[in-house]
Design a protein around this motif. Structure first.
Motif, mmCIF file in Angstrom:
data_model
loop_
_atom_site.group_PDB
_atom_site.id
_atom_site.type_symbol
_atom_site.label_atom_id
_atom_site.label_comp_id
_atom_site.label_asym_id
_atom_site.label_seq_id
_atom_site.Cartn_x
_atom_site.Cartn_y
_atom_site.Cartn_z
ATOM 1 N N ARG A 149 2.600 -1.734 6.208
ATOM 2 C CA ARG A 149 2.809 -1.225 7.567
ATOM 3 C C ARG A 149 3.331 0.203 7.593
ATOM 4 N NH1 ARG A 149 6.295 -3.984 12.575
ATOM 5 N NH2 ARG A 149 5.714 -2.393 14.111
ATOM 6 N N PHE A 150 4.286 0.528 6.734
ATOM 7 C CA PHE A 150 4.939 1.836 6.799
ATOM 8 C C PHE A 150 4.572 2.770 5.648
ATOM 9 C CE2 PHE A 150 7.649 -1.117 9.144
ATOM 10 C CZ PHE A 150 7.696 -0.474 10.375
ATOM 11 N N GLY A 151 3.681 2.312 4.763
ATOM 12 C CA GLY A 151 3.136 3.200 3.743
ATOM 13 C C GLY A 151 3.984 3.399 2.506
ATOM 14 N N LEU A 152 5.104 2.691 2.398
ATOM 15 C CA LEU A 152 5.962 2.801 1.220
ATOM 16 C C LEU A 152 6.225 1.410 0.684
ATOM 17 C CD1 LEU A 152 7.738 4.567 -0.650
ATOM 18 C CD2 LEU A 152 9.633 4.123 0.921
ATOM 19 N N ALA A 153 5.936 1.201 -0.593
ATOM 20 C CA ALA A 153 6.109 -0.116 -1.190
ATOM 21 C C ALA A 153 7.568 -0.396 -1.512
ATOM 22 C CB ALA A 153 5.263 -0.226 -2.466
ATOM 23 N N CYS A 154 7.905 -1.675 -1.546
ATOM 24 C CA CYS A 154 9.219 -2.151 -2.014
ATOM 25 C C CYS A 154 10.385 -1.576 -1.204
ATOM 26 C CB CYS A 154 9.415 -1.848 -3.506
ATOM 27 S SG CYS A 154 8.173 -2.581 -4.593
ATOM 28 N N VAL A 155 10.235 -1.543 0.105
ATOM 29 C CA VAL A 155 11.274 -0.960 0.954
ATOM 30 C C VAL A 155 12.582 -1.737 0.829
ATOM 31 C CG1 VAL A 155 11.989 -0.518 3.339
ATOM 32 C CG2 VAL A 155 9.685 0.107 2.575
ATOM 33 N N GLY A 160 3.042 -2.420 -9.305
ATOM 34 C CA GLY A 160 4.469 -2.296 -9.061
ATOM 35 C C GLY A 160 5.049 -3.581 -8.487
ATOM 36 N N HIS A 161 6.350 -3.790 -8.703
ATOM 37 C CA HIS A 161 7.008 -5.017 -8.250
ATOM 38 C C HIS A 161 8.469 -4.720 -7.922
ATOM 39 C CE1 HIS A 161 3.591 -7.427 -9.653
ATOM 40 N NE2 HIS A 161 3.612 -6.697 -10.745
ATOM 41 N N VAL A 189 -1.425 18.670 -0.331
ATOM 42 C CA VAL A 189 -1.237 17.459 -1.128
ATOM 43 C C VAL A 189 0.245 17.113 -1.120
ATOM 44 C CG1 VAL A 189 -1.497 16.367 -3.391
ATOM 45 C CG2 VAL A 189 -3.215 18.012 -2.601
ATOM 46 N N VAL A 190 0.552 15.902 -0.713
ATOM 47 C CA VAL A 190 1.944 15.456 -0.601
ATOM 48 C C VAL A 190 2.129 14.181 -1.419
ATOM 49 C CG1 VAL A 190 3.761 14.671 0.963
ATOM 50 C CG2 VAL A 190 2.131 16.418 1.714
ATOM 51 N N ARG A 191 3.103 14.175 -2.312
ATOM 52 C CA ARG A 191 3.434 12.940 -3.032
ATOM 53 C C ARG A 191 4.334 12.102 -2.146
ATOM 54 N NH1 ARG A 191 6.794 12.769 -8.631
ATOM 55 N NH2 ARG A 191 8.569 12.710 -7.192
ATOM 56 N N GLU A 192 3.836 10.944 -1.712
ATOM 57 C CA GLU A 192 4.592 10.114 -0.775
ATOM 58 C C GLU A 192 5.513 9.132 -1.478
ATOM 59 O OE1 GLU A 192 1.984 10.107 3.286
ATOM 60 O OE2 GLU A 192 1.856 8.339 2.014
ATOM 61 N N SER A 193 5.158 8.697 -2.658
ATOM 62 C CA SER A 193 6.037 7.791 -3.406
ATOM 63 C C SER A 193 5.694 7.873 -4.879
ATOM 64 C CB SER A 193 5.891 6.341 -2.918
ATOM 65 O OG SER A 193 4.606 5.834 -3.227
ATOM 66 N N PHE A 194 6.679 7.547 -5.700
ATOM 67 C CA PHE A 194 6.452 7.570 -7.148
ATOM 68 C C PHE A 194 7.448 6.641 -7.838
ATOM 69 C CE2 PHE A 194 7.374 9.177 -11.413
ATOM 70 C CZ PHE A 194 6.114 9.075 -11.965
ATOM 71 N N THR A 195 6.947 5.902 -8.820
ATOM 72 C CA THR A 195 7.798 5.041 -9.635
ATOM 73 C C THR A 195 7.520 5.339 -11.101
ATOM 74 O OG1 THR A 195 7.711 3.293 -7.957
ATOM 75 C CG2 THR A 195 8.443 2.670 -10.172
ATOM 76 N N PRO A 196 8.521 5.779 -11.854
ATOM 77 C CA PRO A 196 8.296 6.070 -13.275
ATOM 78 C C PRO A 196 8.061 4.781 -14.062
ATOM 79 C CG PRO A 196 10.622 6.246 -12.744
ATOM 80 C CD PRO A 196 9.903 6.031 -11.435
ATOM 81 N N VAL A 197 7.698 4.938 -15.321
ATOM 82 C CA VAL A 197 7.461 3.773 -16.175
ATOM 83 C C VAL A 197 8.709 2.893 -16.203
ATOM 84 C CG1 VAL A 197 8.208 4.956 -18.288
ATOM 85 C CG2 VAL A 197 6.645 2.997 -18.436
ATOM 86 N N VAL A 198 8.490 1.589 -16.143
ATOM 87 C CA VAL A 198 9.589 0.620 -16.181
ATOM 88 C C VAL A 198 9.462 -0.209 -17.448
ATOM 89 C CG1 VAL A 198 10.587 -1.426 -15.105
ATOM 90 C CG2 VAL A 198 9.810 0.481 -13.683
ATOM 91 N N GLU A 199 10.412 -0.064 -18.322
ATOM 92 C CA GLU A 199 10.518 -0.932 -19.496
ATOM 93 C C GLU A 199 11.487 -2.049 -19.137
ATOM 94 O OE1 GLU A 199 9.323 -1.157 -22.574
ATOM 95 O OE2 GLU A 199 8.037 0.621 -22.655
ATOM 96 N N PRO A 204 3.791 3.791 -14.975
ATOM 97 C CA PRO A 204 4.191 4.733 -13.918
ATOM 98 C C PRO A 204 3.070 4.849 -12.893
ATOM 99 C CG PRO A 204 3.575 5.914 -15.912
ATOM 100 C CD PRO A 204 3.612 4.459 -16.275
ATOM 101 N N HIS A 205 3.434 4.950 -11.628
ATOM 102 C CA HIS A 205 2.419 4.972 -10.577
ATOM 103 C C HIS A 205 2.960 5.650 -9.333
ATOM 104 C CE1 HIS A 205 4.734 1.229 -10.108
ATOM 105 N NE2 HIS A 205 4.540 1.355 -8.815
ATOM 106 N N GLY A 206 2.049 6.095 -8.487
ATOM 107 C CA GLY A 206 2.473 6.758 -7.262
ATOM 108 C C GLY A 206 1.357 6.833 -6.246
ATOM 109 N N ARG A 207 1.724 7.362 -5.067
ATOM 110 C CA ARG A 207 0.775 7.551 -3.980
ATOM 111 C C ARG A 207 0.845 8.998 -3.518
ATOM 112 N NH1 ARG A 207 1.878 2.151 -0.173
ATOM 113 N NH2 ARG A 207 1.440 0.598 -1.792
ATOM 114 N N TRP A 208 -0.316 9.604 -3.401
ATOM 115 C CA TRP A 208 -0.417 10.994 -2.969
ATOM 116 C C TRP A 208 -1.326 11.075 -1.750
ATOM 117 C CZ3 TRP A 208 0.077 9.267 -7.828
ATOM 118 C CH2 TRP A 208 1.018 9.875 -8.662
ATOM 119 N N ARG A 209 -0.933 11.879 -0.754
ATOM 120 C CA ARG A 209 -1.752 12.064 0.442
ATOM 121 C C ARG A 209 -2.462 13.412 0.369
ATOM 122 N NH1 ARG A 209 1.884 12.827 4.511
ATOM 123 N NH2 ARG A 209 1.223 14.992 4.846
#
Length: 405
Positions: free
Chosen positions: A124-130, A352-353, A313-323, A208-213
């Motif tokens: 709904r709001f475009g950002l995961a794991c709020v 992502g989780h 180009v806008v980076r809207e969210s980013f999550t680095p690698v998770v070990e 690692p993963h992210g969303r870019w607009r």
């Protein structure tokens, strides 16, 4: 209740008759129905039910204040027209695992909790794991209050309309300090377990993963009267960028997807003035991801220039690698491998989780249940009931091993 009966009860909630997929978006009627289902499951088992300041639901066995709690759970919301298993499998399995442990007569030395994290998918709001981001302090109150859905409704307005206090949201370090370990069970979003022939696996890491607009800005004009040579059509560089994303991902062994697009003025007989596309990209390593996204952006700018189109180009969210916590991961392997004799492969994931968000604050781990097709975020998402039951048993074994010590 059995796993089967719980699953059957939850299955119709938020399901679209048109697509067969789910539309369980944060702070909507379908979300409220899911939350009511969670509360009822907690109350039916005599668990202490509470909602935290960020709208996440908790069901406690034992005294939360005792600390070193073992927590499990996942989420109940969905992507647009998503499948039944992504998220709900973890929540239903958590209640079923608790039922299994009570049937065994297990006595716990630590508190046990089941959680439903809010707005994990970000549909709904475009950002995961709020919900988990707010709890872990990875999303500020100011940032959360600026989140807006496609209809212009802000997150605070949506929460308030659903009966929750948006002014209460924010980091929750005291709650996290109570937790000694968080284990999330999830349907695998790939075919590694199907290919290996195993029903259950343990997660090693999240890519690692992210969303870019990407905002391509051109000039609106008449589709029938404007010469091709006179056009500044942002759809053209956007289309070329979609192909560039596939090419860059293939070269790097990564993934890159433009899965959402917004067009203005969005008329059949009008050349667009704005084409806005959202890129999702993931890779096994940070350097690889940087290379892929950098290559896509470079190509997009070249295409935009060639067509006289502006690009932001806008980076809207980013999550680095998770070990995931190595000690906890190894303990899961010991419990499932040594104590039960199961073969339990360890595998990474590009998805992502909530467990990944929380990993920076508390020890976290994940269990995956076999997905025979690998399809996810789709109505075709599937896991066989025998495999789901195997996941429940594995989760029960893990919770027993962690909470009775």
């Amino acid at each position: 209740m059995t796993f089967h009966s719980m699953w059957a009860e939850l299955l119709p909630v938020g399901r679209s008759s048109a697509s067969g997929g789910y539309r369980r978006y944060a702070w909507t009627g379908a979300d409220a129905d899911c939350r009511a289902w969670f509360r009822q499951q907690a109350e039916d088992r005599g668990l202490a039910y509470e909602v935290d300041r960020n709208g996440n639901q908790w069901a406690w066995l034992g005294d939360p204040a005792a600390g070193d709690a073992v927590v499990t759970g996942s989420h109940l919301d969905s992507v647009p027209d998503g499948g039944a298993f992504d998220g709900p499998l973890g929540v239903v399995s958590s209640f079923a695992a608790l039922d299994e442990l009570r049937a065994r007569g297990t006595e716990f030395a630590k508190p046990l909790a089941i959680v439903n994290f809010g707005d994990e998918e970000g549909a709904r709001f475009g950002l995961a794991c709020v919900g988990s981001r707010l709890t872990a302090g990875q999303l500020t109150v100011e940032q959360a209050h600026r989140l807006t859905d496609g209809d212009g409704v802000t997150l605070p307005r949506a929460m308030e309309a659903a009966g929750y206090d948006p002014d209460a949201i924010g980091p929750d370090p005291e709650r996290l300090a109570r937790i000694g370990a968080f284990v999330e069970l999830h349907v695998e979003q790939g075919r590694a377990l199907d290919l290996s022939g195993d029903r259950v696996g343990v997660a090693s890491a999240i890519w690692p993963h992210g969303r870019w607009r990407f905002d391509f800005r051109g000039e609106a004009n008449h589709a029938g009267t404007t010469r091709l040579a006179d056009r500044r059509d942002p759809m053209l560089p956007y289309a070329e960028t979609v192909l560039a994303a596939r090419r860059e991902a293939e070269l790097a062994g990564a993934v890159a997807t433009f899965g959402k697009i917004s067009v203005e003025p969005n008329g059949v007989n009008a050349i667009p003035s704005l084409v806005r596309g959202w890129l999702d990209s993931r890779a096994a390593g940070q350097d690889t991801l940087d290379t892929v996204v950098g290559g896509i952006e470079k190509a997009a700018r070249e295409y935009a220039d060639a067509h006289g189109v502006d690009l932001d180009v806008v980076r809207e969210s980013f999550t680095p690698v998770v070990e995931f916590d190595h000690a906890l991961r190894d303990e899961l392997g010991r419990i499932l491998g040594t104590d039960t004799g199961l073969t339990v492969p360890v595998l990474g994931t590009g998805a992502g989780h909530d467990a990944g968000i929380l990993s920076g604050s508390i020890p976290t781990a994940m269990l995956f249940v076999r997905n025979p097709t690998g399809v996810s975020h789709s109505p075709a998402e599937f896991a066989a009931e025998d495999d789901c039951v195997a996941g429940v048993q594995a989760l029960a074994d893990v919770l027993e091993g962690l909470a009775r010590r």
